[in-house]
Motif scaffolding. Structure first.
Motif, PDB file in Angstrom:
ATOM      1  N   LEU A  73       0.832  -1.202   0.000  1.00  0.00           N
ATOM      2  CA  LEU A  73       0.000   0.000   0.000  1.00  0.00           C
ATOM      3  C   LEU A  73       0.868   1.253   0.000  1.00  0.00           C
ATOM      4  O   LEU A  73       0.488   2.285  -0.563  1.00  0.00           O
ATOM      5  CB  LEU A  73      -0.929   0.003   1.218  1.00  0.00           C
ATOM      6  N   SER A  77       0.694   4.333  -2.548  1.00  0.00           N
ATOM      7  CA  SER A  77       0.532   5.711  -2.079  1.00  0.00           C
ATOM      8  C   SER A  77       1.464   6.667  -2.815  1.00  0.00           C
ATOM      9  O   SER A  77       1.246   7.881  -2.804  1.00  0.00           O
ATOM     10  CB  SER A  77       0.797   5.799  -0.567  1.00  0.00           C
ATOM     11  N   TYR A 134      -3.499  -5.516  -5.937  1.00  0.00           N
ATOM     12  CA  TYR A 134      -3.255  -5.930  -4.552  1.00  0.00           C
ATOM     13  C   TYR A 134      -3.492  -7.421  -4.351  1.00  0.00           C
ATOM     14  O   TYR A 134      -2.720  -8.085  -3.645  1.00  0.00           O
ATOM     15  CB  TYR A 134      -4.148  -5.120  -3.618  1.00  0.00           C
ATOM     16  N   VAL A 157      -7.687  -3.067   2.523  1.00  0.00           N
ATOM     17  CA  VAL A 157      -7.617  -2.517   1.165  1.00  0.00           C
ATOM     18  C   VAL A 157      -8.937  -1.825   0.812  1.00  0.00           C
ATOM     19  O   VAL A 157      -8.949  -0.875   0.014  1.00  0.00           O
ATOM     20  CB  VAL A 157      -7.280  -3.643   0.151  1.00  0.00           C
ATOM     21  N   TYR A 160      -8.584   1.610   2.183  1.00  0.00           N
ATOM     22  CA  TYR A 160      -7.669   2.351   1.318  1.00  0.00           C
ATOM     23  C   TYR A 160      -8.363   2.759   0.018  1.00  0.00           C
ATOM     24  O   TYR A 160      -8.065   3.817  -0.545  1.00  0.00           O
ATOM     25  CB  TYR A 160      -6.434   1.503   1.007  1.00  0.00           C
ATOM     26  N   TRP A 163      -9.979   6.054   0.343  1.00  0.00           N
ATOM     27  CA  TRP A 163      -8.995   7.125   0.225  1.00  0.00           C
ATOM     28  C   TRP A 163      -8.726   7.418  -1.252  1.00  0.00           C
ATOM     29  O   TRP A 163      -8.648   8.581  -1.662  1.00  0.00           O
ATOM     30  CB  TRP A 163      -7.722   6.727   0.951  1.00  0.00           C
ATOM     31  N   SER A 196      -1.863  15.121   3.376  1.00  0.00           N
ATOM     32  CA  SER A 196      -1.159  14.031   4.057  1.00  0.00           C
ATOM     33  C   SER A 196      -0.073  14.564   4.981  1.00  0.00           C
ATOM     34  O   SER A 196       0.096  14.084   6.112  1.00  0.00           O
ATOM     35  CB  SER A 196      -0.545  13.075   3.027  1.00  0.00           C
ATOM     36  N   SER A 214      -5.284   6.008   5.187  1.00  0.00           N
ATOM     37  CA  SER A 214      -4.129   5.196   4.814  1.00  0.00           C
ATOM     38  C   SER A 214      -3.541   4.520   6.049  1.00  0.00           C
ATOM     39  O   SER A 214      -3.225   3.320   6.037  1.00  0.00           O
ATOM     40  CB  SER A 214      -3.076   6.076   4.132  1.00  0.00           C
ATOM     41  N   THR A 215      -3.415   5.281   7.149  1.00  0.00           N
ATOM     42  CA  THR A 215      -2.912   4.720   8.406  1.00  0.00           C
ATOM     43  C   THR A 215      -3.872   3.677   8.959  1.00  0.00           C
ATOM     44  O   THR A 215      -3.442   2.626   9.456  1.00  0.00           O
ATOM     45  CB  THR A 215      -2.719   5.852   9.447  1.00  0.00           C
ATOM     46  N   SER A 217      -5.904   1.779   7.272  1.00  0.00           N
ATOM     47  CA  SER A 217      -5.824   0.555   6.454  1.00  0.00           C
ATOM     48  C   SER A 217      -4.625  -0.290   6.874  1.00  0.00           C
ATOM     49  O   SER A 217      -4.719  -1.515   6.950  1.00  0.00           O
ATOM     50  CB  SER A 217      -5.747   0.918   4.969  1.00  0.00           C
ATOM     51  N   HIS A 218      -3.504   0.364   7.175  1.00  0.00           N
ATOM     52  CA  HIS A 218      -2.322  -0.368   7.646  1.00  0.00           C
ATOM     53  C   HIS A 218      -2.615  -1.058   8.973  1.00  0.00           C
ATOM     54  O   HIS A 218      -2.246  -2.225   9.178  1.00  0.00           O
ATOM     55  CB  HIS A 218      -1.145   0.592   7.820  1.00  0.00           C
TER      56      HIS A 218
END
Length: 259
Positions: A73, A77, A134, A157, A160, A163, A196, A214-215, A217-218
């Motif tokens: 990811l 990004s 992915y 995902v 994400y 996003w 961001s 994004s954070t 999703s991680h």
């Protein structure tokens, strides 16, 4: 509804005609699979390349499957978003420059249908490219790194993808009133990058920011749940997407009525 579907499929046909539906998902697949392959074979690559003193022992631990999935990811990004913006930046401006949109709007086609069909088209394009790339990369991650929680991966995902939908909405906004595709790309990438950066610097105040997805999703991929204020960030992002769509429709309508 029939009118909207005709506009939607027209956009899909146009992207297929320009081979965007072929080369963009392929690029996402290549970008994705590079991460697990390079992570797994990094020690062998360093050994072949050389550069270490004779007799030196340099052990590089193989990352876990979850860590590799998160790093994929991270690749998207950077290069992935750039590619999507470049592929979709002319979604409205190109038709305005050529004048072909006049032939469409001269018919009983509403501005709302025209803009929302384009938004749905590029959003589907971005999300499908992300998922294909992915899932392809996740397969190689499973083969090389081992098992991971498949449901957590899909949820991560999916977050994400929202996003990416936000970014596509920003691209559509700038494309609706700018004719220069260079300016559209610069402002789209610049605004999302600035968001961001500001979110990273002022996390205490911007905990609701769309860039936090994004954070989140991680976090979902690694731990199975989002970070703090996940649902707030998700709801705010959906609300901002809706607001940007309404703004895009109004800007486009006023600009075309004036001209």
């Amino acid at each position: 509804m029939t009118q909207w579907l005709i506009l939607f499929f027209k956009e899909q046909k146009e992207m297929l005609k320009n081979y965007k539906w072929i080369w963009v998902p392929l690029v996402f697949m290549v970008l994705g699979v590079m991460q697990p392959v390079s992570s797994y074979y990094l020690p062998e690559i360093l050994e072949k390349v050389g550069g270490l003193p004779e007799g030196a022992v340099f052990e590089i631990p193989v990352p876990t499957a979850q860590e590799v999935l998160v790093s994929i990811l991270g690749q998207y990004s950077q290069l992935g978003i750039l590619i999507l913006v470049l592929a979709t930046m002319g979604i409205v401006s190109s038709e305005r420059s050529s004048g072909s949109f006049v032939m469409i709007l001269v018919k009983p086609v509403s501005f709302t249908s025209y803009i929302t069909a384009k938004w749905a088209s590029i959003s589907l394009f971005a999300i499908t490219s992300l998922l294909l790339g992915y899932l392809f990369a996740a397969y190689y991650t499973y083969i090389l790194m081992g098992k991971f929680a498949f449901i957590d991966m899909l949820l991560g995902v999916g977050v994400y993808a929202i996003w990416l939908t936000f970014i596509m909405t920003v691209v559509l906004l700038f494309s609706s009133f700018l004719k220069s595709i260079g300016a559209i790309a610069f402002l789209s990438l610049g605004s999302t990058m600035l968001l961001s950066i500001l979110t990273g610097l002022f996390q205490k105040w911007l905990y609701w920011s769309p860039a936090r997805l994004s954070t989140h999703s991680h976090s979902i991929i690694i731990t199975g749940s989002g970070a703090d204020y996940f649902w707030l960030s998700l709801l705010v992002t959906v609300a901002i997407i809706a607001a940007l769509l309404l703004l895009t429709i109004n800007i486009f309508k006023r600009k075309e009525l004036v001209s």
